[in-house]
Design an enzyme around this catalytic site. Structure first.
Site, PDB file in Angstrom:
ATOM      1  N   GLY A  63      31.440  66.105  60.551  1.00 15.66           N
ATOM      2  CA  GLY A  63      31.560  66.482  59.146  1.00 15.66           C
ATOM      3  C   GLY A  63      31.079  67.878  58.792  1.00 15.66           C
ATOM      4  O   GLY A  63      31.669  68.541  57.942  1.00 15.66           O
ATOM      5  N   ASP A 119      26.959  67.931  56.166  1.00 20.35           N
ATOM      6  CA  ASP A 119      27.883  68.084  55.046  1.00 20.35           C
ATOM      7  C   ASP A 119      27.316  67.443  53.783  1.00 20.35           C
ATOM      8  O   ASP A 119      27.162  68.095  52.754  1.00 20.35           O
ATOM      9  CB  ASP A 119      29.261  67.487  55.400  1.00 20.35           C
ATOM     10  CG  ASP A 119      29.169  66.085  56.019  1.00 20.35           C
ATOM     11  OD1 ASP A 119      28.068  65.501  56.071  1.00 20.35           O
ATOM     12  OD2 ASP A 119      30.217  65.563  56.457  1.00 20.35           O
ATOM     13  N   ASP A 122      23.568  61.487  51.722  1.00 24.21           N
ATOM     14  CA  ASP A 122      24.015  60.332  50.944  1.00 24.21           C
ATOM     15  C   ASP A 122      22.879  59.307  50.902  1.00 24.21           C
ATOM     16  O   ASP A 122      21.942  59.438  50.120  1.00 24.21           O
ATOM     17  CB  ASP A 122      25.290  59.805  51.607  1.00 24.21           C
ATOM     18  CG  ASP A 122      25.977  58.696  50.825  1.00 24.21           C
ATOM     19  OD1 ASP A 122      25.868  58.681  49.603  1.00 24.21           O
ATOM     20  OD2 ASP A 122      26.629  57.846  51.464  1.00 24.21           O
ATOM     21  N   LYS A 150      24.131  63.550  47.178  1.00 21.97           N
ATOM     22  CA  LYS A 150      24.343  62.426  46.249  1.00 21.97           C
ATOM     23  C   LYS A 150      23.001  61.737  46.064  1.00 21.97           C
ATOM     24  O   LYS A 150      22.720  60.722  46.710  1.00 21.97           O
ATOM     25  CB  LYS A 150      25.325  61.423  46.869  1.00 21.97           C
ATOM     26  CG  LYS A 150      26.748  61.890  47.001  1.00 21.97           C
ATOM     27  CD  LYS A 150      27.585  60.699  47.473  1.00 21.97           C
ATOM     28  CE  LYS A 150      28.943  61.086  47.929  1.00 21.97           C
ATOM     29  NZ  LYS A 150      29.674  59.959  48.546  1.00 21.97           N
ATOM     30  N   PHE A 171      33.395  59.386  46.264  1.00 21.16           N
ATOM     31  CA  PHE A 171      33.762  59.672  47.650  1.00 21.16           C
ATOM     32  C   PHE A 171      34.666  60.896  47.668  1.00 21.16           C
ATOM     33  O   PHE A 171      35.662  60.964  46.946  1.00 21.16           O
ATOM     34  CB  PHE A 171      34.479  58.475  48.282  1.00 21.16           C
ATOM     35  CG  PHE A 171      34.709  58.667  49.751  1.00 21.16           C
ATOM     36  CD1 PHE A 171      33.713  58.357  50.666  1.00 21.16           C
ATOM     37  CD2 PHE A 171      35.908  59.202  50.206  1.00 21.16           C
ATOM     38  CE1 PHE A 171      33.912  58.581  52.028  1.00 21.16           C
ATOM     39  CE2 PHE A 171      36.108  59.426  51.572  1.00 21.16           C
ATOM     40  CZ  PHE A 171      35.108  59.109  52.472  1.00 21.16           C
ATOM     41  N   VAL A 172      34.296  61.879  48.481  1.00 19.47           N
ATOM     42  CA  VAL A 172      35.059  63.129  48.507  1.00 19.47           C
ATOM     43  C   VAL A 172      35.571  63.458  49.910  1.00 19.47           C
ATOM     44  O   VAL A 172      35.021  62.979  50.910  1.00 19.47           O
ATOM     45  CB  VAL A 172      34.207  64.311  47.976  1.00 19.47           C
ATOM     46  CG1 VAL A 172      33.996  64.195  46.486  1.00 19.47           C
ATOM     47  CG2 VAL A 172      32.877  64.425  48.720  1.00 19.47           C
ATOM     48  N   ASP A 178      36.125  63.871  55.936  1.00 20.15           N
ATOM     49  CA  ASP A 178      37.366  63.132  56.211  1.00 20.15           C
ATOM     50  C   ASP A 178      37.457  61.817  55.462  1.00 20.15           C
ATOM     51  O   ASP A 178      36.463  61.302  54.927  1.00 20.15           O
ATOM     52  CB  ASP A 178      37.454  62.815  57.706  1.00 20.15           C
ATOM     53  CG  ASP A 178      36.480  61.695  58.098  1.00 20.15           C
ATOM     54  OD1 ASP A 178      35.284  61.812  57.795  1.00 20.15           O
ATOM     55  OD2 ASP A 178      36.938  60.676  58.669  1.00 20.15           O
ATOM     56  N   ARG A 184      40.075  66.865  56.724  1.00 15.92           N
ATOM     57  CA  ARG A 184      38.980  67.796  57.056  1.00 15.92           C
ATOM     58  C   ARG A 184      39.419  69.248  56.886  1.00 15.92           C
ATOM     59  O   ARG A 184      38.605  70.137  56.683  1.00 15.92           O
ATOM     60  CB  ARG A 184      38.540  67.604  58.517  1.00 15.92           C
ATOM     61  CG  ARG A 184      37.843  66.285  58.800  1.00 15.92           C
ATOM     62  CD  ARG A 184      37.180  66.352  60.173  1.00 15.92           C
ATOM     63  NE  ARG A 184      36.880  65.044  60.732  1.00 15.92           N
ATOM     64  CZ  ARG A 184      35.782  64.336  60.478  1.00 15.92           C
ATOM     65  NH1 ARG A 184      34.870  64.809  59.662  1.00 15.92           N
ATOM     66  NH2 ARG A 184      35.598  63.167  61.043  1.00 15.92           N
TER      67      ARG A 184
HETATM   68  P1  5GP Z   1      23.880  59.152  55.029  1.00 15.80           P
HETATM   69  O1  5GP Z   1      23.314  58.741  56.350  1.00 15.80           O
HETATM   70  O2  5GP Z   1      23.061  60.151  54.255  1.00 15.80           O
HETATM   71  O3  5GP Z   1      24.259  57.965  54.190  1.00 15.80           O
HETATM   72  O4  5GP Z   1      25.290  59.690  55.342  1.00 15.80           O
HETATM   73  C1  5GP Z   1      25.663  60.879  55.488  1.00 15.80           C
HETATM   74  C2  5GP Z   1      27.041  60.866  56.118  1.00 15.80           C
HETATM   75  O5  5GP Z   1      27.954  59.953  55.453  1.00 15.80           O
HETATM   76  C3  5GP Z   1      27.598  62.223  55.901  1.00 15.80           C
HETATM   77  O6  5GP Z   1      27.257  63.073  56.968  1.00 15.80           O
HETATM   78  C4  5GP Z   1      29.072  61.965  55.810  1.00 15.80           C
HETATM   79  O7  5GP Z   1      29.608  62.002  57.106  1.00 15.80           O
HETATM   80  C5  5GP Z   1      29.200  60.552  55.280  1.00 15.80           C
HETATM   81  N1  5GP Z   1      29.527  60.595  53.838  1.00 15.80           N
HETATM   82  C6  5GP Z   1      28.722  60.302  52.800  1.00 15.80           C
HETATM   83  N2  5GP Z   1      29.360  60.463  51.619  1.00 15.80           N
HETATM   84  C7  5GP Z   1      30.611  60.861  51.927  1.00 15.80           C
HETATM   85  C8  5GP Z   1      31.760  61.225  51.141  1.00 15.80           C
HETATM   86  O8  5GP Z   1      31.790  61.204  49.906  1.00 15.80           O
HETATM   87  N3  5GP Z   1      32.876  61.594  51.843  1.00 15.80           N
HETATM   88  C9  5GP Z   1      32.917  61.633  53.203  1.00 15.80           C
HETATM   89  N4  5GP Z   1      34.071  62.003  53.772  1.00 15.80           N
HETATM   90  N5  5GP Z   1      31.857  61.318  53.968  1.00 15.80           N
HETATM   91  C10 5GP Z   1      30.710  60.948  53.338  1.00 15.80           C
HETATM   92 MG    MG Z   2      28.471  63.213  58.707  1.00 15.88          MG
END
Ligand code: 5GP
Ligand code: MG
Length: 204
Positions: A63, A119, A122, A150, A171-172, A178, A184
């Site tokens: 990402g 990227d 979350d 987020k 979700f983006v 992706d 991407r």
């Molecule tokens: P975390 O472990 O903080 O929940 O997740 C982070 C990963 O979830 C990011 O690196 C990304 O790959 C994926 N992710 C979280 N939100 C989004 C989103 O809105 N779109 C996409 N494409 N991937 C996301």
């Molecule tokens: Mg990621």
């Protein structure tokens, strides 16, 4: 002599909106470029203030690939670059995706200033896991940098030192992000049309 074709890389906002699967563009190519340059400048001056002449940038693939390649080119310090590959999978007992490291970086981090780049921040699970893993290698400093944050989605408490933009719970895709491995390559970040979220309808 062969005549060179002229190629325009500056798409207008109208052209950007033209992707048939995108519902809304949230951050345009210009907004992203501008913010990434600002972030590179801040990172450069922060590490200069710290007295660091060299920075090891570790990008989380896939990402962060597009973001980190732009960020890297804006940083005016000696840099070393590496990647770690992480995947998120859904565990039977957990409502959220759990990250798993598929491939570690190859550079040694002991005694180095390290900047971990992703990227999106979350739930915080990915960066918490990686912070713990990288700290075990005894870097002099470890900071994190994300393009999008987020904050409302956090499951594991985590704050990044450098954040490009805050994002609500949507979700983006695009700029490295992706959906089922597509999108991407879009130069902007946007939301996907609801009807394209069902991949069984993808026949193209
Ligand atoms: P975390 O472990 O903080 O929940 O997740 C982070 C990963 O979830 C990011 O690196 C990304 O790959 C994926 N992710 C979280 N939100 C989004 C989103 O809105 N779109 C996409 N494409 N991937 C996301
Ligand atoms: Mg990621």
């Amino acid at each position: 002599m062969a005549k060179q074709k002229s190629i325009s890389l500056n798409h207008s906002p109208e052209e950007e909106l033209a992707h048939p699967d995108i519902e809304n563009v949230l951050f345009s190519r210009e907004q992203i470029n501008h913010r990434v340059i600002e972030m590179s400048d801040t990172i450069t001056s922060d590490y200069q203030t710290l007295g660091a002449t060299e920075l090891t940038i570790v990008g989380i693939t896939n990402g962060a690939v597009v973001f980190v390649s732009d960020l890297l080119r804006g940083v005016r310090l000696h840099t070393r670059f590496d990647t770690v590959r992480v995947t998120s999978y859904y565990d039977y007992d957990s409502p959220v995706a759990l990250p798993k490291i598929l491939a570690q970086g190859k550079l040694r981090l002991d005694g180095k200033h390290v900047l971990l780049v992703d990227d999106i921040l979350d739930t915080g699970n990915t960066l918490s896991l990686l912070r713990k893993t990288l700290l075990a290698q005894n870097p002099v400093s470890l900071r994190t940098c994300v393009l999008l944050d987020k904050k409302s989605r956090r499951v594991t408490p985590f704050e990044a030192e450098y954040v490009g933009f805050d994002l609500p719970d949507v979700f983006v895709v695009g700029y490295g992000l992706d959906y089922a491995e597509r999108y991407r390559n879009l130069p902007y970040i946007g939301t996907l049309k609801i009807e394209r979220r069902d991949t069984s309808s993808w026949d193209d």
